[in-house]
Design a protein around this motif. Sequence first.
Motif, PDB file in Angstrom:
ATOM      1  N   LEU A  39     -23.240 -25.946 -72.387  1.00 41.25           N
ATOM      2  CA  LEU A  39     -21.874 -26.130 -72.699  1.00 41.25           C
ATOM      3  C   LEU A  39     -21.438 -27.647 -72.914  1.00 41.25           C
ATOM      4  N   HIS A  40     -21.951 -28.369 -71.972  1.00 44.00           N
ATOM      5  CA  HIS A  40     -21.623 -29.870 -72.025  1.00 44.00           C
ATOM      6  C   HIS A  40     -22.218 -30.504 -73.333  1.00 44.00           C
ATOM      7  N   GLU A  41     -23.561 -30.195 -73.457  1.00 48.31           N
ATOM      8  CA  GLU A  41     -24.001 -30.608 -74.708  1.00 48.31           C
ATOM      9  C   GLU A  41     -23.494 -30.338 -76.169  1.00 48.31           C
ATOM     10  N   ALA A  42     -23.119 -28.889 -76.138  1.00 47.76           N
ATOM     11  CA  ALA A  42     -22.614 -28.701 -77.192  1.00 47.76           C
ATOM     12  C   ALA A  42     -21.249 -29.092 -77.522  1.00 47.76           C
ATOM     13  N   LEU A  43     -20.389 -29.598 -76.618  1.00 43.45           N
ATOM     14  CA  LEU A  43     -19.310 -30.024 -76.599  1.00 43.45           C
ATOM     15  C   LEU A  43     -19.651 -31.609 -77.065  1.00 43.45           C
ATOM     16  N   GLY A  57     -17.900 -44.131 -77.205  1.00 43.43           N
ATOM     17  CA  GLY A  57     -19.242 -43.388 -77.197  1.00 43.43           C
ATOM     18  C   GLY A  57     -19.487 -42.863 -75.860  1.00 43.43           C
ATOM     19  N   ILE A  58     -20.155 -41.720 -75.815  1.00 46.82           N
ATOM     20  CA  ILE A  58     -20.492 -41.239 -74.528  1.00 46.82           C
ATOM     21  C   ILE A  58     -21.539 -40.439 -74.495  1.00 46.82           C
ATOM     22  N   ALA A  59     -22.423 -40.219 -73.405  1.00 47.15           N
ATOM     23  CA  ALA A  59     -23.459 -39.236 -73.259  1.00 47.15           C
ATOM     24  C   ALA A  59     -23.227 -38.397 -71.797  1.00 47.15           C
ATOM     25  N   ARG A  60     -24.128 -37.391 -71.775  1.00 45.78           N
ATOM     26  CA  ARG A  60     -23.917 -36.349 -70.522  1.00 45.78           C
ATOM     27  C   ARG A  60     -23.591 -37.090 -69.275  1.00 45.78           C
ATOM     28  N   GLU A  61     -24.541 -38.337 -69.261  1.00 44.75           N
ATOM     29  CA  GLU A  61     -24.277 -38.777 -67.821  1.00 44.75           C
ATOM     30  C   GLU A  61     -23.177 -39.595 -67.541  1.00 44.75           C
ATOM     31  N   ASP A  62     -22.243 -39.760 -68.401  1.00 48.90           N
ATOM     32  CA  ASP A  62     -21.160 -40.574 -68.341  1.00 48.90           C
ATOM     33  C   ASP A  62     -19.911 -39.953 -68.945  1.00 48.90           C
TER      34      ASP A  62
END
Length: 175
Positions: A39-43, A57-62
Amino acid sequence: MKKITKQNPPASFLSWRDGGNPDWRPAYSDLSGPPKADLHEALLREQGYICCYCGMGIAREDSHIEHLVPQHLNESLALDYNNLLASCLRRTVKTQPCHCGVLKGGWYDSALMVSPLSDDCEGRFRFDAYGAIAAHDDTDSGARETICRLGLNIDKLIAFRRKAIEGYLDILDSI
């Protein structure tokens, strides 16, 4: 704020949420493992890996999964994919001001919150040459309140936008 066009939710999330058992009562607090990661990755993908509010810019970790309409205001939207976004600031630092979803917290007012899902969200804001954000129309109380409630004019975000503007101006100068 960039308009976000919602896509289809990941199959693993839908499978978990809809379950196969008629007694299943899913809650957001129970969401974990691969369905939550998917879900997080799809968003993040549908947002182009930028924060739904500030555009950094963001990644999953932040980043974290954000409820546009907070769960306590409408529990039926807690697992509604169209109410879920990715926002920056997964972890906060005591010495740095909060912004975006973390600062928004449980606030939501449908008359004042400019939603990144709204077709007109991009046109409701303007930026000055120094990176500050303001309501495009000074009488737009929703844009002004959104800027305030999300902390979109904190020094960190102004500096981020100023750097982007300067980079763009450097490109123009070289042409």
